[in-house]
Motif scaffolding. Structure first.
Motif, PDB file in Angstrom:
ATOM      1  N   ALA A 128      42.242  -1.085  22.040  1.00 40.13           N
ATOM      2  CA  ALA A 128      42.474  -2.527  21.937  1.00 40.13           C
ATOM      3  C   ALA A 128      41.683  -3.104  20.769  1.00 40.13           C
ATOM      4  CB  ALA A 128      42.090  -3.218  23.238  1.00 40.13           C
ATOM      5  N   PHE A 129      40.447  -2.653  20.605  1.00 43.38           N
ATOM      6  CA  PHE A 129      39.639  -3.165  19.503  1.00 43.38           C
ATOM      7  C   PHE A 129      40.275  -2.821  18.160  1.00 43.38           C
ATOM      8  CE2 PHE A 129      36.239  -2.820  16.342  1.00 43.38           C
ATOM      9  CZ  PHE A 129      35.715  -4.108  16.414  1.00 43.38           C
TER      10      PHE A 129
ATOM     11  N   LEU B 268      32.258   0.656  14.927  1.00 38.16           N
ATOM     12  CA  LEU B 268      31.830   0.809  13.536  1.00 38.16           C
ATOM     13  C   LEU B 268      32.871   1.528  12.669  1.00 38.16           C
ATOM     14  CD1 LEU B 268      29.751   0.449  11.305  1.00 38.16           C
ATOM     15  CD2 LEU B 268      28.586   2.508  12.141  1.00 38.16           C
ATOM     16  N   PRO B 269      33.477   2.634  13.114  1.00 42.88           N
ATOM     17  CA  PRO B 269      34.493   3.273  12.260  1.00 42.88           C
ATOM     18  C   PRO B 269      35.684   2.358  11.963  1.00 42.88           C
ATOM     19  CG  PRO B 269      33.763   4.783  13.978  1.00 42.88           C
ATOM     20  CD  PRO B 269      33.198   3.439  14.318  1.00 42.88           C
ATOM     21  N   VAL B 270      36.069   1.548  12.925  1.00 43.18           N
ATOM     22  CA  VAL B 270      37.194   0.630  12.708  1.00 43.18           C
ATOM     23  C   VAL B 270      36.810  -0.454  11.714  1.00 43.18           C
ATOM     24  CG1 VAL B 270      38.739  -1.030  13.824  1.00 43.18           C
ATOM     25  CG2 VAL B 270      38.110   1.085  15.019  1.00 43.18           C
ATOM     26  N   LEU B 271      35.622  -1.016  11.872  1.00 48.87           N
ATOM     27  CA  LEU B 271      35.144  -2.034  10.933  1.00 48.87           C
ATOM     28  C   LEU B 271      35.031  -1.461   9.529  1.00 48.87           C
ATOM     29  CD1 LEU B 271      32.387  -3.539  13.244  1.00 48.87           C
ATOM     30  CD2 LEU B 271      34.516  -4.666  12.608  1.00 48.87           C
ATOM     31  N   ALA B 272      34.531  -0.219   9.437  1.00 47.41           N
ATOM     32  CA  ALA B 272      34.400   0.423   8.118  1.00 47.41           C
ATOM     33  C   ALA B 272      35.762   0.655   7.479  1.00 47.41           C
ATOM     34  CB  ALA B 272      33.648   1.740   8.262  1.00 47.41           C
TER      35      ALA B 272
ATOM     36  N   GLN C  85      20.612   4.143  15.851  1.00 40.82           N
ATOM     37  CA  GLN C  85      21.971   3.649  15.656  1.00 40.82           C
ATOM     38  C   GLN C  85      21.971   2.215  15.131  1.00 40.82           C
ATOM     39  OE1 GLN C  85      23.257   4.520  19.688  1.00 40.82           O
ATOM     40  NE2 GLN C  85      24.690   6.080  18.942  1.00 40.82           N
ATOM     41  N   VAL C  86      21.014   1.423  15.583  1.00 41.26           N
ATOM     42  CA  VAL C  86      20.901   0.053  15.049  1.00 41.26           C
ATOM     43  C   VAL C  86      20.634   0.106  13.545  1.00 41.26           C
ATOM     44  CG1 VAL C  86      19.568  -2.092  15.124  1.00 41.26           C
ATOM     45  CG2 VAL C  86      20.150  -0.915  17.253  1.00 41.26           C
ATOM     46  N   ARG C  87      19.758   1.016  13.144  1.00 40.37           N
ATOM     47  CA  ARG C  87      19.474   1.154  11.705  1.00 40.37           C
ATOM     48  C   ARG C  87      20.716   1.618  10.942  1.00 40.37           C
ATOM     49  NH1 ARG C  87      14.302   2.394  13.823  1.00 40.37           N
ATOM     50  NH2 ARG C  87      14.823   4.570  14.236  1.00 40.37           N
ATOM     51  N   GLU C  88      21.503   2.506  11.542  1.00 36.62           N
ATOM     52  CA  GLU C  88      22.730   2.951  10.887  1.00 36.62           C
ATOM     53  C   GLU C  88      23.736   1.810  10.753  1.00 36.62           C
ATOM     54  OE1 GLU C  88      24.200   6.362  12.962  1.00 36.62           O
ATOM     55  OE2 GLU C  88      22.411   7.563  12.517  1.00 36.62           O
ATOM     56  N   LEU C  89      23.836   0.974  11.761  1.00 37.29           N
ATOM     57  CA  LEU C  89      24.708  -0.200  11.672  1.00 37.29           C
ATOM     58  C   LEU C  89      24.250  -1.114  10.545  1.00 37.29           C
ATOM     59  CD1 LEU C  89      25.093  -0.899  15.491  1.00 37.29           C
ATOM     60  CD2 LEU C  89      27.018  -0.600  13.920  1.00 37.29           C
ATOM     61  N   ALA C  90      22.944  -1.353  10.476  1.00 34.03           N
ATOM     62  CA  ALA C  90      22.417  -2.219   9.422  1.00 34.03           C
ATOM     63  C   ALA C  90      22.681  -1.620   8.045  1.00 34.03           C
ATOM     64  CB  ALA C  90      20.924  -2.449   9.633  1.00 34.03           C
ATOM     65  N   ALA C  91      22.507  -0.310   7.932  1.00 28.81           N
ATOM     66  CA  ALA C  91      22.744   0.353   6.643  1.00 28.81           C
ATOM     67  C   ALA C  91      24.211   0.265   6.223  1.00 28.81           C
ATOM     68  CB  ALA C  91      22.314   1.819   6.728  1.00 28.81           C
ATOM     69  N   ALA C  92      25.110   0.153   7.206  1.00 26.87           N
ATOM     70  CA  ALA C  92      26.536   0.044   6.919  1.00 26.87           C
ATOM     71  C   ALA C  92      26.950  -1.393   6.592  1.00 26.87           C
ATOM     72  CB  ALA C  92      27.343   0.563   8.106  1.00 26.87           C
ATOM     73  N   GLY C  93      25.985  -2.318   6.612  1.00 26.84           N
ATOM     74  CA  GLY C  93      26.286  -3.700   6.259  1.00 26.84           C
ATOM     75  C   GLY C  93      26.428  -4.644   7.422  1.00 26.84           C
ATOM     76  N   THR C  94      26.239  -4.146   8.637  1.00 28.51           N
ATOM     77  CA  THR C  94      26.281  -5.003   9.814  1.00 28.51           C
ATOM     78  C   THR C  94      25.015  -5.844   9.884  1.00 28.51           C
ATOM     79  OG1 THR C  94      27.582  -3.353  11.009  1.00 28.51           O
ATOM     80  CG2 THR C  94      26.439  -5.008  12.334  1.00 28.51           C
ATOM     81  N   GLU C  95      25.163  -7.126  10.133  1.00 27.59           N
ATOM     82  CA  GLU C  95      23.984  -7.967  10.364  1.00 27.59           C
ATOM     83  C   GLU C  95      23.470  -7.711  11.778  1.00 27.59           C
ATOM     84  OE1 GLU C  95      22.504 -12.632  10.658  1.00 27.59           O
ATOM     85  OE2 GLU C  95      24.649 -12.185  10.533  1.00 27.59           O
ATOM     86  N   ILE C  96      22.174  -7.493  11.909  1.00 28.77           N
ATOM     87  CA  ILE C  96      21.547  -7.331  13.224  1.00 28.77           C
ATOM     88  C   ILE C  96      20.834  -8.624  13.571  1.00 28.77           C
ATOM     89  CG2 ILE C  96      20.001  -5.969  14.660  1.00 28.77           C
ATOM     90  CD1 ILE C  96      22.471  -4.433  13.572  1.00 28.77           C
ATOM     91  N   GLY C  97      21.251  -9.233  14.662  1.00 30.99           N
ATOM     92  CA  GLY C  97      20.634 -10.476  15.117  1.00 30.99           C
ATOM     93  C   GLY C  97      19.885 -10.274  16.413  1.00 30.99           C
ATOM     94  N   GLY C  98      19.218 -11.314  16.872  1.00 35.29           N
ATOM     95  CA  GLY C  98      18.455 -11.275  18.114  1.00 35.29           C
ATOM     96  C   GLY C  98      19.228 -11.862  19.281  1.00 35.29           C
TER      97      GLY C  98
END
Length: 254
Positions: free
Chosen positions: A22-23, A74-78, A111-124
């Motif tokens: 679905a995503f 993440l793969p879909v967003l990429a 994994q959070v660091r990998e998301l950030a490295a891929a350009g994802t913003e990490i919020g609180g």
């Protein structure tokens, strides 16, 4: 607003989850309509400075920090080169900062660091995911500050965006989030984000496991939002009154 992306999530997250299929279909729909995903920070910065936005901007956000965001989303967003923001509950992530209480399998800090490295913003998203408007001043300050400190410690850069657990906030909560160092924050509201809402009360629409392809198309096109979420809004008003009553008894609801 997404939560878990998983084929077989825990019962506690099932209703607010979506399947990987679905995503993927929903992101195809975003691409087909020519929408341009931005990070929360990028949208807020453009509104503050008057910088130009793409013609059809949209935020793709994930609350809590479930592991499936890395595995399946993440793969879909990429594939589409889509920006997104993941709001993590720092105490729910496994490791030395963990407080327990997570509802499902969470992201690791790696994994959070990998998301950030891929350009994802990490919020609180707070430290332990409480209803922030029910906390006293000391605990409220701790929840916002501790989350920001830990994300900054793990990633090397402190987060600038925040999402309120359960979508609940108040003037007092918004002030505490601002004082903790966050530059903008997202609620829920099940309405389109508008500049007039202010940087600490931007609204989002919820995507659920029950959201059909037709409903999703209406959401991203900004059609029939009120009708889609009529029942949610009635419940939200009731919850707000109950929370305000509880807070008033405790002397810290404003």
């Amino acid at each position: 607003m997404y939560h878990a992306v998983a084929p077989d999530p825990a019962p506690a997250t099932l209703g607010l989850s979506v399947t990987p299929g679905a995503f993927a279909a929903q992101m195809d729909a975003v691409a087909e309509r020519g929408l341009t995903p931005l990070t929360t920070a990028a949208l807020a910065a453009a509104w503050r400075t008057g910088a130009a936005l793409p013609e059809r901007p949209v935020l793709i956000t994930f609350d809590d920090g479930y592991e499936g965001v890395h595995r399946y989303a993440l793969p879909v967003l990429a594939k589409h080169s889509f920006a997104s923001t993941v709001f993590v509950t720092s105490g729910w992530l496994p490791g030395r900062h963990a407080t327990g209480g997570a509802l499902d399998t969470m992201l690791s800090w790696g994994q959070v660091r990998e998301l950030a490295a891929a350009g994802t913003e990490i919020g609180g998203h707070s430290h332990s995911h409480p209803q922030l408007d029910q906390l006293d001043a000391r605990r409220l300050r701790f929840e916002a500050l501790r989350c920001r400190e830990l994300v900054g410690e793990e990633l090397g850069t402190a987060p600038v965006s925040f999402a309120y657990p359960y979508g609940y906030s108040s003037r007092r909560v918004r002030a505490a989030v601002r004082e903790a160092g966050f530059a903008q924050a997202l609620a829920v509201g099940n309405a389109l984000a508008r500049r007039r809402q202010g940087p600490y009360a931007l609204e989002r629409v919820t995507v659920r496991r029950s959201t059909t392809a037709e409903e999703f198309a209406r959401l991203v096109e900004g059609r029939a939002i009120g009708r889609n979420f009529a029942a949610d809004r009635v419940l939200t008003k009731g919850y707000a009154l109950a929370r305000r009553a509880r807070g008033a008894v405790r002397g810290h609801w404003i």
